[in-house]
Design a protein around this motif. Structure first.
Motif, PDB file in Angstrom:
ATOM      1  N   UNK A  98     -13.663  11.412  22.987  1.00 33.20           N
ATOM      2  CA  UNK A  98     -13.241  11.522  21.741  1.00 33.20           C
ATOM      3  C   UNK A  98     -11.705  11.950  21.561  1.00 33.20           C
ATOM      4  N   UNK A  99     -10.627  11.292  21.686  1.00 36.42           N
ATOM      5  CA  UNK A  99      -9.560  11.405  21.372  1.00 36.42           C
ATOM      6  C   UNK A  99      -9.061  11.271  19.399  1.00 36.42           C
ATOM      7  N   UNK A 100      -8.174  12.388  19.167  1.00 33.59           N
ATOM      8  CA  UNK A 100      -7.931  12.590  17.632  1.00 33.59           C
ATOM      9  C   UNK A 100      -6.287  12.918  18.004  1.00 33.59           C
ATOM     10  N   UNK A 101      -6.005  11.084  16.878  1.00 38.35           N
ATOM     11  CA  UNK A 101      -5.075  10.569  16.410  1.00 38.35           C
ATOM     12  C   UNK A 101      -4.582   9.978  17.481  1.00 38.35           C
ATOM     13  N   UNK A 102      -3.945   8.912  16.712  1.00 39.56           N
ATOM     14  CA  UNK A 102      -3.662   7.234  17.381  1.00 39.56           C
ATOM     15  C   UNK A 102      -2.174   7.084  17.295  1.00 39.56           C
ATOM     16  N   UNK A 158     -10.520   7.469   9.802  1.00 34.93           N
ATOM     17  CA  UNK A 158     -11.417   8.834   9.985  1.00 34.93           C
ATOM     18  C   UNK A 158     -10.449  10.701   9.909  1.00 34.93           C
ATOM     19  N   UNK A 159     -10.438  10.905   9.358  1.00 37.75           N
ATOM     20  CA  UNK A 159      -9.867  12.699   9.161  1.00 37.75           C
ATOM     21  C   UNK A 159     -10.321  13.602  10.169  1.00 37.75           C
ATOM     22  N   UNK A 160     -10.415  14.111  11.263  1.00 42.49           N
ATOM     23  CA  UNK A 160     -11.000  15.393  11.850  1.00 42.49           C
ATOM     24  C   UNK A 160     -10.565  16.767  11.382  1.00 42.49           C
ATOM     25  N   UNK A 161     -12.202  17.269  10.233  1.00 38.98           N
ATOM     26  CA  UNK A 161     -11.709  18.127   9.825  1.00 38.98           C
ATOM     27  C   UNK A 161     -11.704  19.592  10.604  1.00 38.98           C
ATOM     28  N   UNK A 162     -13.063  19.533  11.710  1.00 39.12           N
ATOM     29  CA  UNK A 162     -13.586  20.674  12.245  1.00 39.12           C
ATOM     30  C   UNK A 162     -13.879  20.360  14.233  1.00 39.12           C
ATOM     31  N   UNK A 163     -13.920  21.089  15.034  1.00 39.00           N
ATOM     32  CA  UNK A 163     -14.150  20.668  16.214  1.00 39.00           C
ATOM     33  C   UNK A 163     -15.285  21.468  16.453  1.00 39.00           C
ATOM     34  N   UNK A 164     -16.272  20.650  17.563  1.00 39.69           N
ATOM     35  CA  UNK A 164     -18.365  21.162  17.080  1.00 39.69           C
ATOM     36  C   UNK A 164     -17.936  21.763  19.195  1.00 39.69           C
ATOM     37  N   UNK A 205     -16.261  16.415  17.324  1.00 37.98           N
ATOM     38  CA  UNK A 205     -15.755  16.607  16.164  1.00 37.98           C
ATOM     39  C   UNK A 205     -16.407  16.495  15.460  1.00 37.98           C
ATOM     40  N   UNK A 206     -15.951  17.054  14.460  1.00 40.73           N
ATOM     41  CA  UNK A 206     -16.871  16.563  12.689  1.00 40.73           C
ATOM     42  C   UNK A 206     -15.336  16.034  12.103  1.00 40.73           C
ATOM     43  N   UNK A 207     -15.864  14.804  11.368  1.00 41.17           N
ATOM     44  CA  UNK A 207     -14.638  14.149  10.700  1.00 41.17           C
ATOM     45  C   UNK A 207     -14.920  13.652   9.295  1.00 41.17           C
ATOM     46  N   UNK A 208     -13.981  13.507   8.663  1.00 41.34           N
ATOM     47  CA  UNK A 208     -14.273  12.847   6.971  1.00 41.34           C
ATOM     48  C   UNK A 208     -13.818  10.802   6.820  1.00 41.34           C
ATOM     49  N   UNK A 209     -15.067  10.063   6.780  1.00 41.63           N
ATOM     50  CA  UNK A 209     -14.885   8.861   7.111  1.00 41.63           C
ATOM     51  C   UNK A 209     -15.553   8.152   5.737  1.00 41.63           C
ATOM     52  N   UNK A 210     -15.205   7.840   4.632  1.00 40.89           N
ATOM     53  CA  UNK A 210     -15.339   6.973   3.658  1.00 40.89           C
ATOM     54  C   UNK A 210     -16.224   7.796   2.911  1.00 40.89           C
ATOM     55  N   UNK A 211     -15.745   8.971   2.459  1.00 47.32           N
ATOM     56  CA  UNK A 211     -16.238  10.119   1.660  1.00 47.32           C
ATOM     57  C   UNK A 211     -18.024  10.746   1.733  1.00 47.32           C
ATOM     58  N   UNK A 212     -17.770  10.636   3.750  1.00 50.34           N
ATOM     59  CA  UNK A 212     -18.548  11.207   3.987  1.00 50.34           C
ATOM     60  C   UNK A 212     -18.207  12.111   5.331  1.00 50.34           C
TER      61      UNK A 212
END
Lengths: 487, 487
Positions: free
Chosen positions: B23-27, B195-201, B211-218
């Protein structure tokens, strides 16, 4: 020292117990020099120190003053130097934020040496040309910095600038400090020992007009008509300030100096609106030489990689070792370069000896092939006396080829590194303490290890950059405050 | 970004919504390069970005890559360079803590240029020999650092290393980034926007497995079998982190980049035990040139003193201006050197014109005689083309003698300086994120402005040290993670 102290408003002082022109806080070399100059300029001076007697950490120092630009000692021994070369070296190697401070120091350095001698500080006309950390003999002049290390040797012409007091043993600073204290006594300089300054007193404009001190279990208030000079030393001995500002210290790190170095002057200055500078900077010393032949070895980290030129000043080397993985590092030597480090106090222990590099890297916990590759790359260029990776001087570059191999553990947390803090109050070239806006706090001066002047960190330090600028800017402060108009 | 986020234990993840290798975070450019290399090495890759589309801050950048060592562009234009000279320059000017990172970058730089061209990033075979900050033309090569400034010109042979994408205007980075994104699209690189990553797993050993991410309110959970690459950018747009780490910013300072640069990757890394480095470091830019003739003037502070060579790279100059009293500085010119700065966005206003230096220093609030003395000292040596105080290059040294005089206000808080943060996660030469002990966090990589690699502060920055190392170590991360054994 508590993290914060309050500034006392003048109206809270019911009675002044003493009234003078200048109060000097701390009776180490910075304070003594400030007091001498202020009194000679006609000011009524009072020096106070929390300890039972004068001397501060200067009296336990190794007695090296970093001076140059063509001092009498340099000239008498035939070593060419001039203030411009010294300035270029210090400006580039220390990254000092205020060039005017560096310039003032370099231009004034030859005169300052004469002044020190005139106060009775003895310097022998003798020179040591080898690479050393401290000299326990009375030898007067040697190189104590990164002058010959890359890139500095390309920036300024190297000259020996470590001016060492003619005293034997590791604490020759005592000989120098005692000479200065004898001068103070001969000039009847008023001083109070066992007097701990607990707060600064400010007038209506925020300018400093005196101090509150603790003496014999009671508060006393000392009025300073022209100003207060702080010469209280660093914060080597304050666990709280160290934890906050220098988290990279190891449990085995040992402070140089005296227990009174608890940052009190810095905290007092901050109470008056002063700004601080380079509070994370320390000089740590745990040299692996002498003997200097060990410089022909290579320093590697846990990844099996080199990270600094082995001929750097030992404080620069330590600065890099502290940044390596787990703060660990090893000095690797082959059979031809093997010797035991002579400074046993640093506890750089021999890990072991091995027949092959492969065995060594395995035993040291390095990735397979890493140290083999590092040595192969090093040797490839060493054959022609070159070190393109870190530009170690050709004098110390020889191929390392023949086992048995040995490694000394020079890690930060297993060795015993001695350190001094370098951060402190921000001052200008007149030794005036500056606010966060860069304006002088009226009536407040600082010199010595409670002030940040030239050296900012161990990578740019040179031995003698404490006593040298400390005594010099102490004098600057003393002269300036003596001529200041009372508020 | 909140100051702290929690690391999520693997057992708290009920279901993985997607499972890939990497998973790459940030484009932005770091993430894009990491993803391209990882996918080409055979890994299943997913790029996520919080924004509505790809590009990050790279797409609004000026499109300069600091590259050298003999790139095709340098060679085609007849400019000699080699990796050793580039390495010596960067090692000494940036004070990068990890020389192996600098070495890897310099040795790999020529190949990296070829790679960028192979992805379709256009570089024109044209050279600009003057002194500039940004080029709005399509010109391909110019000097963008302190190579010719003292002491660096004595340490390494200068070469132009600013490789600029062939795009017009101030945001040529868009042309480069669009080329790379087109390549990503051509290779069907999977990506999720908004898609905003909010935590690492983390797995049982603390290694990062997703990662845990926030997408479409979930919340969604994305499994990364081989590892996670952070390429989230700096913290230019996070008021809280700026206040904590860069208190010296002025109210008029303006962040470069995009609002998503809120330090999220740094905070995520710290949650996994990562260490940070040089968090106070920024590059601020508010150049007083072009026209380059203004470099013949002198920069002075409120004390009327010079403090830096006027021909330093503008970011180095800004670094010194920020440290002057009240962060104020003036560019002083005489009648012969007078010109208006051409970059009006920085708002370096003309204070006034005066017939004499005495009038000027009074109007600027400097101590009487201070600026007169500074100019006298400057002119004394300038007559022979020398500047012993700051070693400005002889090309820019002429005596300043004839009024009327003028001063431009280049103060930090009255001008409008643009800035980027340089601090970030500590990594090694494989782009692995390191713990406070210097050990890699298993499965976690970082590249681009969320990582600290070569540049540590404005004094040692050169234009192109963001896109250059960001894209290079993005590739390094992508190749390394693709070959990593799953936990």
């Amino acid at each position: 020292m508590p993290e914060q102290v309050a500034l006392v408003p003048a109206e809270d002082v019911a009675t002044w117990d003493e009234t003078v022109d200048v109060v000097v806080v701390g009776y180490g070399i910075a304070g003594a020099c400030a007091a001498l100059e202020a009194q000679r300029a006609g000011a009524d001076v009072l020096v106070v120190d929390r300890a039972g007697g004068p001397g501060g950490s200067s009296i336990v120092s190794s007695g090296i003053f970093y001076l140059g630009g063509g001092t009498a000692l340099q000239r008498d021994l035939g070593h060419e130097d001039d203030p411009e070369e010294m300035y270029k070296f210090l400006l580039s190697s220390t990254n000092a934020p205020d060039a005017s401070i560096v310039r003032r120091y370099c231009l004034g350095s030859p005169e300052h040496f004469d002044w020190l001698e005139a106060q009775g500080v003895p310097f022998e006309r003798s020179y040591f040309g080898g690479k050393s950390v401290v000299l326990t003999s009375t030898t007067g002049l040697f190189s104590t910095g990164n002058e010959k290390a890359w890139p500095f040797r390309e920036i300024a012409r190297p000259a020996p600038r470590g001016h060492k007091v003619a005293g034997e043993g590791e604490h020759a600073g005592a000989v120098g400090m005692q000479a200065i204290l004898a001068t103070c006594q001969a000039e009847d300089l008023p001083a109070m020992s066992d007097t701990r300054v607990t707060a600064l007193v400010a007038g209506g404009d925020g300018g400093i007009i005196g101090v509150r001190a603790r003496r014999d279990g009671a508060d006393v208030h000392l009025r300073a008509g022209r100003g207060v000079v702080l010469g209280t030393g660093g914060f080597n001995f304050d666990p709280g300030m160290l934890a906050e500002h220098v988290p990279s210290l190891a449990a085995t790190s040992e402070p140089l100096g005296v227990p009174g170095n608890d940052g009190s002057g810095i905290v007092l200055g901050v109470s008056a609106g002063a700004s601080t500078q380079s509070m994370g900077g320390i000089i740590a010393t745990g040299s692996f030489y002498p003997p200097s032949g060990l410089i022909k070895g290579v320093l590697v980290n846990l990844r099996g990689e080199r990270f600094v030129a082995e001929d750097a000043y030992h404080g620069r080397t330590a600065g890099f070792i502290m940044e390596q993985p787990e703060q660990r590092a090893f000095l690797v030597v082959d059979a031809a370069t093997f010797a035991y480090p002579k400074i046993t106090a640093h506890r750089h222990t021999l890990v072991d000896g091995w027949e092959t590099v492969e065995e060594m890297e395995r035993a040291l916990g390095m990735p397979a092939g890493a140290l083999v590759a590092t040595l192969a790359a090093y040797n490839e260029h060493a054959a022609s006396g070159e070190d393109p990776q870190f530009m170690k001087h050709p004098d110390w570059v020889v191929p390392l080829t023949n086992g048995p191999w040995a490694a000394f553990d020079v890690s930060f947390d297993t060795s015993s590194y001695l350190f001094m803090t370098l951060g402190g109050l921000r001052t200008d070239a007149d030794a005036r303490v500056l606010t966060t806006r860069g304006r002088p706090v009226p009536g407040l001066y600082a010199a010595g290890a409670c002030a940040s002047t030239i050296a900012q960190d161990g990578k740019g330090y040179a031995s003698g950059l404490s006593l040298g600028p400390g005594s010099f800017f102490g004098r600057v402060a003393g002269r300036h405050v003596a001529h200041r108009q009372p508020a």
